[in-house]
Scaffold this motif. Structure first.
Motif, mmCIF file in Angstrom:
data_model
loop_
_atom_site.group_PDB
_atom_site.id
_atom_site.type_symbol
_atom_site.label_atom_id
_atom_site.label_comp_id
_atom_site.label_asym_id
_atom_site.label_seq_id
_atom_site.Cartn_x
_atom_site.Cartn_y
_atom_site.Cartn_z
ATOM 1 N N PRO A 75 0.804 -1.231 0.000
ATOM 2 C CA PRO A 75 0.000 0.000 0.000
ATOM 3 C C PRO A 75 0.832 1.274 0.000
ATOM 4 C CG PRO A 75 -0.298 -1.222 2.046
ATOM 5 C CD PRO A 75 0.445 -2.102 1.117
ATOM 6 N N VAL A 76 1.968 1.282 0.722
ATOM 7 C CA VAL A 76 2.817 2.483 0.716
ATOM 8 C C VAL A 76 3.298 2.753 -0.704
ATOM 9 C CG1 VAL A 76 5.071 3.371 1.412
ATOM 10 C CG2 VAL A 76 3.542 2.426 3.116
ATOM 11 N N THR A 79 0.540 4.006 -3.136
ATOM 12 C CA THR A 79 0.212 5.428 -3.020
ATOM 13 C C THR A 79 1.399 6.308 -3.396
ATOM 14 O OG1 THR A 79 0.605 5.155 -0.672
ATOM 15 C CG2 THR A 79 -1.668 5.328 -1.330
ATOM 16 N N ALA A 80 2.621 5.906 -2.998
ATOM 17 C CA ALA A 80 3.788 6.726 -3.324
ATOM 18 C C ALA A 80 3.976 6.833 -4.832
ATOM 19 C CB ALA A 80 5.046 6.152 -2.675
ATOM 20 N N VAL A 83 2.753 9.942 -6.139
ATOM 21 C CA VAL A 83 3.562 11.144 -5.947
ATOM 22 C C VAL A 83 4.552 11.285 -7.099
ATOM 23 C CG1 VAL A 83 5.116 12.362 -4.416
ATOM 24 C CG2 VAL A 83 3.315 10.956 -3.468
ATOM 25 N N ALA A 84 5.189 10.169 -7.456
ATOM 26 C CA ALA A 84 6.124 10.204 -8.579
ATOM 27 C C ALA A 84 5.383 10.611 -9.855
ATOM 28 C CB ALA A 84 6.782 8.837 -8.748
ATOM 29 N N LEU A 86 2.744 12.391 -10.056
ATOM 30 C CA LEU A 86 2.380 13.801 -9.952
ATOM 31 C C LEU A 86 3.571 14.713 -10.223
ATOM 32 C CD1 LEU A 86 0.324 15.985 -8.850
ATOM 33 C CD2 LEU A 86 1.481 15.677 -6.680
ATOM 34 N N ARG A 335 -3.275 18.036 -10.913
ATOM 35 C CA ARG A 335 -2.607 17.971 -9.613
ATOM 36 C C ARG A 335 -3.614 17.813 -8.484
ATOM 37 N NH1 ARG A 335 0.987 22.201 -11.704
ATOM 38 N NH2 ARG A 335 -0.395 23.713 -10.765
ATOM 39 N N ARG A 336 -4.699 18.556 -8.550
ATOM 40 C CA ARG A 336 -5.712 18.431 -7.490
ATOM 41 C C ARG A 336 -6.287 17.026 -7.463
ATOM 42 N NH1 ARG A 336 -10.423 22.198 -7.583
ATOM 43 N NH2 ARG A 336 -11.040 20.801 -5.933
ATOM 44 N N THR A 338 -4.759 14.302 -8.245
ATOM 45 C CA THR A 338 -3.801 13.390 -7.611
ATOM 46 C C THR A 338 -3.875 13.477 -6.095
ATOM 47 O OG1 THR A 338 -2.380 13.823 -9.480
ATOM 48 C CG2 THR A 338 -1.415 12.673 -7.625
ATOM 49 N N LEU A 339 -3.989 14.687 -5.594
ATOM 50 C CA LEU A 339 -4.056 14.866 -4.139
ATOM 51 C C LEU A 339 -5.286 14.149 -3.575
ATOM 52 C CD1 LEU A 339 -2.577 16.212 -1.863
ATOM 53 C CD2 LEU A 339 -3.988 18.221 -2.160
ATOM 54 N N LEU A 342 -4.834 10.417 -3.494
ATOM 55 C CA LEU A 342 -4.016 9.946 -2.376
ATOM 56 C C LEU A 342 -4.836 9.819 -1.105
ATOM 57 C CD1 LEU A 342 -0.587 11.715 -2.713
ATOM 58 C CD2 LEU A 342 -1.169 9.328 -3.053
ATOM 59 N N SER A 343 -5.697 10.784 -0.844
ATOM 60 C CA SER A 343 -6.485 10.659 0.387
ATOM 61 C C SER A 343 -7.483 9.517 0.277
ATOM 62 C CB SER A 343 -7.179 11.973 0.751
ATOM 63 O OG SER A 343 -7.438 12.743 -0.368
ATOM 64 N N TYR A 349 -6.880 1.895 2.198
ATOM 65 C CA TYR A 349 -5.886 0.879 2.562
ATOM 66 C C TYR A 349 -5.853 0.549 4.046
ATOM 67 C CZ TYR A 349 -3.873 0.649 -2.071
ATOM 68 O OH TYR A 349 -3.681 0.434 -3.401
ATOM 69 N N MET A 353 -5.491 -3.637 5.747
ATOM 70 C CA MET A 353 -4.424 -3.882 6.708
ATOM 71 C C MET A 353 -4.994 -4.368 8.028
ATOM 72 S SD MET A 353 -1.554 -1.025 5.907
ATOM 73 C CE MET A 353 -2.521 0.427 6.014
#
Lengths: 591, 117
Positions: A75-76, A79-80, A83-84, A86, A335-336, A338-339, A342-343, A349, A353
């Protein structure tokens, strides 16, 4: 049976609601890339809905059950990867104004050959990603109804095809957005109920996860193995077994010493309440090791780094994720989006877990028979006696099924779109024919292969994407020296090698040592792809497109909203002589 | 080319290609500089942060196993913090881009479209 009733009931509700949103959305008919009026919220939910696939829904719970804290990497990384995406590609790619990865490759470097290579890789990555979706469908239907695995895979295939034949992209965006909330609900409600239930349990059971001992059976359990397993035993124990163990026929109570035991398919094992569970090889044996990262040797350091690289860089190479960005009105909205994605992903996730943790308490038998991907499906009925557990199990199964269908739909739209524009001649009808054709390979794969964890199967698709599409995108956007020859060489070297490494791992024909080496090749193949691209481009620098300045400026200076942007694109397409743009503008996708 | 542009009211024929001029302009150089000034350190930071977790897990297992509350140990908290950091980095970047990158690049585009180059 209440579970089947719960499953079918939830399925009917989900299907009806999906169709209604689809009908609502299809008032405006724009195909493939629809009017860009939906806004970041819809888009973000749609991206998340599509992205949360078999690996996220069932796979992560299974990995947490097996590997504990180590499974957090998935999961990390998932989501990460956003960021790449974005930071390096989202906004420039959106501004390029082209609709698919092959279009981007051709527009940026003006090469039809490169376009073909990209097309092949987009299709291969899509296929690799479809396999776990179909496996997940099979697993889910098998857990609820006992049907063989291929039935569920076939059902996923039929539903997705119908979905595409009747739907349009705009409606699909709305449907996918809706799917996110369905998946979240189907997972969140059972997990909350189980957590409340767990809080009222005996503290001894709840605290057993910190103990330096294997998980224990809370009640007497009978297990029939559906494939061969190698079990690890921590301390000598007595097991009642009927079948074949270490090549010898056994019938009755056998002493098992500490170490490994090979148990053949169809063997029946019986464990008394309170006895310790042996675990399949590769899973965390002790609970306190399970709670510590990298403690059980299943994930050595290199494999973990390799996984991080694949997940971090592979996300930007997934065709169905990138496709969604074209429906954002501008770079800022991208960009918005993507943000928000992420949330939405972060919230989602949490639940797999937590359920992996609960599964370690309530369904240790999955550690014996190796079917850890079924953890989420079997957890409610194991933890909650009677019909509430069965009903919640049905709800989870229906949500999981929705996850496979929506992820597979997004993939099929991308694969079908690329097949119909690049491989088959003609118009919309061929898009539909392409969809049918695109199923054949993953279906064959699902029928042939069974033994790979869902999340690991998805990891293979990420590794190939990170080693092929990602370098082409990053260098294409950020380095003016890239040439078509360099890009082709890099994609073939990195992506080809990753695929060659991944294929035997996916087929499950390797010994465990090789499996660990080859199943996650990104750490070597990604640098190889970048290096090849740079070196070959430098040797063919006379092939750098003459209009590279215009194209790069176009990628990095944002457009205005609305109509001016289309005018700009026409202007750019004409000036830069981009073959792809006028053709794409020509109306095939914009009727 | 020049005829239509004069009718279009742009003025004298342009001596240079506006796209090439914009590309070599100081504004565009500043834009790229700002972007790199943010993205490269940020990428280095988030990679270092992710790799730190793996390194600690591999070489300081006892530290990672230290229990904080109940069964929750430092390794688990570290893992969950990875999510938080991902989200934080994204938020910072979205703000940075909206404040420092977008105005400048809109300016460049307006000048290209307005025929200032």
């Amino acid at each position: 049976m209440p579970e089947q009733a719960g499953f079918y009931g939830a399925m009917v509700v989900i299907a009806a609601a999906t169709m209604l949103t689809g009908l609502y959305g299809s008032k405006t008919s724009d195909f493939l890339v629809a009017s860009r009026a939906l806004g970041p919220r819809w888009n973000a939910a749609a991206i998340s809905g599509e992205y949360l696939s078999a690996a996220s829904f069932l796979g992560i719970a299974g990995l947490v059950l097996k590997g504990g804290v180590d499974a957090l990497w998935y999961p990390v990384g998932f989501t990460a990867g956003y960021v790449a995406l974005l930071l390096f590609v989202a906004a420039p790619l959106r501004r390029s104004g082209v609709y698919t990865l092959p279009d981007f490759a051709e527009a940026r470097l003006g090469s039809v050959g490169l376009r073909r290579v990209c097309t092949v890789f987009v299709i291969v990555i899509g296929w690799l990603y479809l396999v776990p979706q179909m496996q997940g469908g099979g697993l889910t239907l098998h857990a609820v109804t006992g049907q063989p695995m291929w039935v569920g895979a076939a059902v996923v295939m039929v539903i997705v095809t119908l979905n595409i034949y009747t739907g349009w992209m705009r409606s699909i965006t709305i449907v996918q957005a809706f799917q996110y909330w369905i998946k979240l609900t189907a997972l969140a409600i059972p997990v909350f109920v189980l957590l409340i239930h767990n809080a009222g349990e005996d503290p001894g059971l709840r605290n057993s996860l910190g103990a330096s001992a294997p998980p224990t059976f809370s009640h007497a359990t009978d297990i029939t193995l559906d494939h061969d397993v190698v079990l690890e035993v921590a301390a000598p124990m007595l097991v009642r077994a009927v079948g074949i163990e270490d090549g010898q026929r056994v019938n009755g109570i056998v002493p098992w010493g500490a170490g490994e035991h090979r148990v053949a398919k169809n063997t029946r094992l019986h464990f008394d309440a309170g006895s310790r569970a042996p675990v399949v090889r590769g899973a965390a044996l002790d609970n306190d090791k399970w709670m510590r990262p990298l403690a059980n040797g299943g994930h050595p350091l290199l494999a973990t780094y390799s996984l991080i690289v694949a997940l971090l860089l592979g996300t930007m190479g997934l065709p169905h994720v990138l496709g969604r960005y074209y429906t954002d009105p501008d770079g800022r909205a991208a960009r918005r989006t993507t943000l928000l994605v992420l949330s939405l992903l972060g919230v989602f996730y949490l639940f797999p877990m937590v359920s992996g943790w609960l599964a370690r308490l309530y369904v240790p038998e999955l550690l014996v028979n190796g079917n850890t991907d079924a953890a989420l499906l079997l957890l409610p009925r194991a933890a909650l006696p009677g019909w509430p557990g069965l009903l919640l199990g049905g709800l989870i199964a229906a949500g999981a099924f929705a996850a496979f269908v929506s992820a597979a739909t997004g993939l099929m739209v991308s694969i079908g779109g690329v097949l119909s524009t690049d491989v088959l001649p003609g118009r919309l009808r061929d898009f539909r024919a392409a969809t049918a054709a695109a199923w054949s390979v993953p279906l064959a794969f699902v029928l042939a292969v069974s033994s790979l964890d869902l999340a690991q199967g998805v990891g293979l698709a990420f590794a190939v994407a990170a080693s092929s599409i990602c370098p082409m995108l990053v260098l294409g956007i950020w380095w003016r020296g890239l040439t078509d020859v360099g890009a082709v060489a890099g994609i073939l070297a990195g992506g080809g090698l990753a695929f060659a490494a991944v294929l035997p791992a996916a087929a499950g024909v390797l010994s465990p040592g090789w499996q660990a080496m080859l199943a996650q090749p990104a750490l070597f193949t990604v640098p190889l792809a970048f290096l090849t691209m740079v070196v070959v481009s430098n040797h063919t620098s006379d092939r750098v497109p003459a209009d590279v300045s215009r194209i790069l400026l176009r990628l990095h200076a944002p457009d205005r909203l609305g109509l001016s942007e289309d005018r700009d694109l026409d202007q750019l397409g004409a000036r830069a002589g981009m073959a792809a743009l006028p053709r794409m503008r020509g109306g095939r996708h914009r009727r | 080319m020049s005829t239509t542009e004069r009718i279009g009211g742009v003025g004298a024929p342009r001596p240079v290609d506006p796209w090439a001029a914009a590309h070599t302009s100081t504004e565009f150089a500043t834009l790229r500089q700002r972007f790199r000034g943010f993205v490269l350190p940020m990428t280095a930071f988030f990679l270092a942060w992710y790799f730190l977790y793996v390194l600690l897990a591999a070489f300081a297992p006892h530290y990672m196993a230290t229990k904080v509350v109940g069964n929750v140990n430092i390794g688990l908290i570290f893992g969950l913090l990875q999510f938080v950091s991902t989200f934080a980095i994204t938020t910072v970047y979205v703000r940075f881009a909206s404040r420092n990158l977008d105005p400048l690049s809109s300016q460049i585009r307006e000048r290209v479209e307005g025929g200032a180059w």
